[in-house]
Design a protein around this motif. Structure first.
Motif, short mmCIF file in Angstrom:
data_model
loop_
_atom_site.label_atom_id
_atom_site.label_comp_id
_atom_site.label_asym_id
_atom_site.label_seq_id
_atom_site.Cartn_x
_atom_site.Cartn_y
_atom_site.Cartn_z
N TRP A 1 1.60 -1.95 6.78
CA TRP A 1 1.34 -2.24 5.36
C TRP A 1 -0.01 -1.66 4.97
N ALA B 1 6.49 5.98 2.79
CA ALA B 1 5.83 4.83 2.15
C ALA B 1 6.59 4.45 0.89
N ARG C 1 6.26 1.70 -2.74
CA ARG C 1 5.46 0.74 -3.52
C ARG C 1 6.12 0.50 -4.87
N LEU D 1 9.00 -6.05 -0.81
CA LEU D 1 8.63 -4.96 0.08
C LEU D 1 8.04 -5.45 1.40
N ARG D 2 7.50 -6.67 1.39
CA ARG D 2 6.89 -7.20 2.61
C ARG D 2 7.90 -7.27 3.75
N VAL E 1 10.41 1.46 -8.25
CA VAL E 1 9.59 1.68 -7.06
C VAL E 1 9.46 3.18 -6.81
N TRP F 1 -2.43 1.33 -0.92
CA TRP F 1 -1.22 1.98 -1.43
C TRP F 1 -0.35 0.96 -2.14
N GLY F 2 -0.24 -0.24 -1.53
CA GLY F 2 0.51 -1.32 -2.15
C GLY F 2 1.92 -1.48 -1.65
N GLY F 3 2.15 -1.16 -0.38
CA GLY F 3 3.50 -1.31 0.13
C GLY F 3 3.63 -0.95 1.59
#
Length: 444
Positions: free
Chosen positions: A420, A438, A440, A2-3, A382, A424-426
């Motif tokens: 980022w 968004a 994650r 996801l990065r 996801v 949230w994580g993503g």
């Protein structure tokens, strides 16, 4: 995984006199071929020119996730898929692994994007071309009008409020297959909007294909006249997405004094009121020649007496796109007329593709309400979330469109720019219209 979606990178923009000359040469050759085949000549947007360097600089910096967010917002009211509107915007997620980039480099297709191009070349280039073109259009117009907001509105939906766009629509059909895909509404509360027809195309073939696409785009751009004959400004784009190198957005513009929806104060409309569906007779009336009135040519003409109505139509259509993006059918219905597709939001969606506004998330410190969607990326589950800032969505849901526009305009430059959200994580994208997208990974 996801990065990569949150990585900001450069996107090259090509707009100069050489490009203009190449596009004009393609148009001349195409006209000659049509004449040989005894086909009618195409009416093209006159006065095309490069976009000023001060408005595009050396290009733009975007994240893949911002491009997909822009695409998702653009197609939220689309009629092409089976999602009956409320799930259309999830179509952007199929490109979650199609783009790659890194700071200091130029964005390009990833390995998956190249593989997809082998099988779905036209669809991928068409849809990604929309995302890149509209992101650049907003960049250009925000620089040109820094004290205004810029909203992207699907042209077909907006025009259907006043025209029978195709033979399937009730009324006298325009009978002209050329038209822009989007309008950019440049607006400020309490003032007349300025409108730019936008045509977006894309290809995996190369620069020569972009020249052909821009020549074609000039025909579509001239299908809508707002005000005087050929006086409406426009933006046309072709995004070149090569399978073996960085992508380039080729762009041209037409300047003009038209497009401004100036109207007497007495005709100003209450944007909170539902839009009345009009029946504008199709055709664009050219100026008289030697004092003789000439026959109208095919297309859509917004004349001065319809300016206030059209500004109302653009604002209501834009609001419908936002509420659909947040998954709220009940909130979407009042913003559309029957011909615009109101009934699609009153019925039952097909199995597995509906959206419901029942999700609440805090992204980059801002509460959002919207809808979610769970799917797999390379076998990993996801969750995607799309929505609108909670305080702004409350205005839209309660039909306070004027208040929404006042507040979103006041905050247009204060939204977070981070891509980022660790909590949230993503990856996260927040646009100036108050919408967010968004993604994650879900716990195993």
């Amino acid at each position: 995984m996801l990065r990569q979606l949150a990585q900001r990178s450069n996107v090259a923009v090509h707009s100069n006199a050489k490009l203009l000359g190449e596009v004009e040469a393609v148009a001349v050759k195409d006209d000659e071929v049509r004449e040989e085949k005894e086909l009618d000549a195409l009416r093209r947007k006159p006065g095309l020119q490069p976009v000023p360097a001060k408005e595009i600089g050396d290009g733009v910096q975007l994240t893949p996730w911002e491009v997909l967010h822009t695409l998702g917002r653009a197609i939220a009211l689309s009629r092409r898929g089976a999602g009956r509107g409320l799930a259309e915007h999830w179509g952007c997620l199929k490109y979650s692994q199609a783009l790659k980039g890194a700071l200091g480099t130029f964005m390009a297709l990833s390995a998956e994007g190249r593989d997809t191009a082998d099988y779905y070349k036209a669809l991928q280039s068409d849809e990604l071309g929309v995302g890149f073109a509209l992101a650049l259009a907003k960049h250009v117009l925000t620089r040109r009008y820094p004290d205004h907001s810029v909203s992207i509105v699907p042209a077909d939906t907006a025009l259907r409020a006043g025209f029978a766009v195709t033979g399937r629509d009730a009324g006298t059909s325009v009978g002209y297959r050329y038209r822009p895909q989007y309008f950019a509404e440049v607006w400020k509360p309490g003032q007349p909007s300025r409108v730019f027809p936008i045509v977006c195309k894309g290809n995996h073939s190369g620069a020569s294909a972009s020249h052909t696409q821009l020549a074609s785009a000039s025909v579509h751009a001239d299908a809508v006249h707002i005000g005087g004959w050929t006086d409406t400004p426009a933006l046309i784009f072709s995004t070149e997405l090569p399978v073996d190198g960085p992508m380039t957005i080729h762009a041209l513009q037409a300047r003009g004094n038209g497009g401004e929806l100036a109207h007497p104060a007495g005709r100003t409309r209450d944007l909170d009121m539902e839009l009345d569906e009009d029946n504008i007779f199709p055709g664009i009336l050219p100026p008289a020649q030697d004092g003789e009135t000439v026959e109208p040519v095919p297309g859509f003409h917004i004349e001065p007496e319809k300016y206030a109505w059209f500004q109302h139509a653009l604002a209501r259509t834009g609001a419908a796109g936002l509420t659909a993006f947040a998954g709220d059918a009940d909130a979407t219905v009042p913003y559309l007329t029957n011909r615009q597709g109101r009934k699609r939001y009153e019925g039952i969606s097909h199995a597995a593709i509906g959206s419901v506004q029942d999700a609440n998330e805090t992204l980059l410190g801002i509460p959002f309400v919207g809808t979610d969607h769970v799917f797999r990326l390379n076998r990993i589950r996801v969750e995607a979330f799309s929505g609108v800032a909670q305080d702004l969505f409350k205005h839209l849901a309660k039909r306070r469109l004027t208040r929404y526009r006042n507040e979103v305009h006041a905050h247009r430059s204060s939204w977070p720019t981070d891509s980022w959200d660790a909590e949230w994580g993503g990856p996260v994208s927040i646009l100036p219209d108050g919408s967010a997208l968004a993604l994650r990974v879900l716990p195993a």
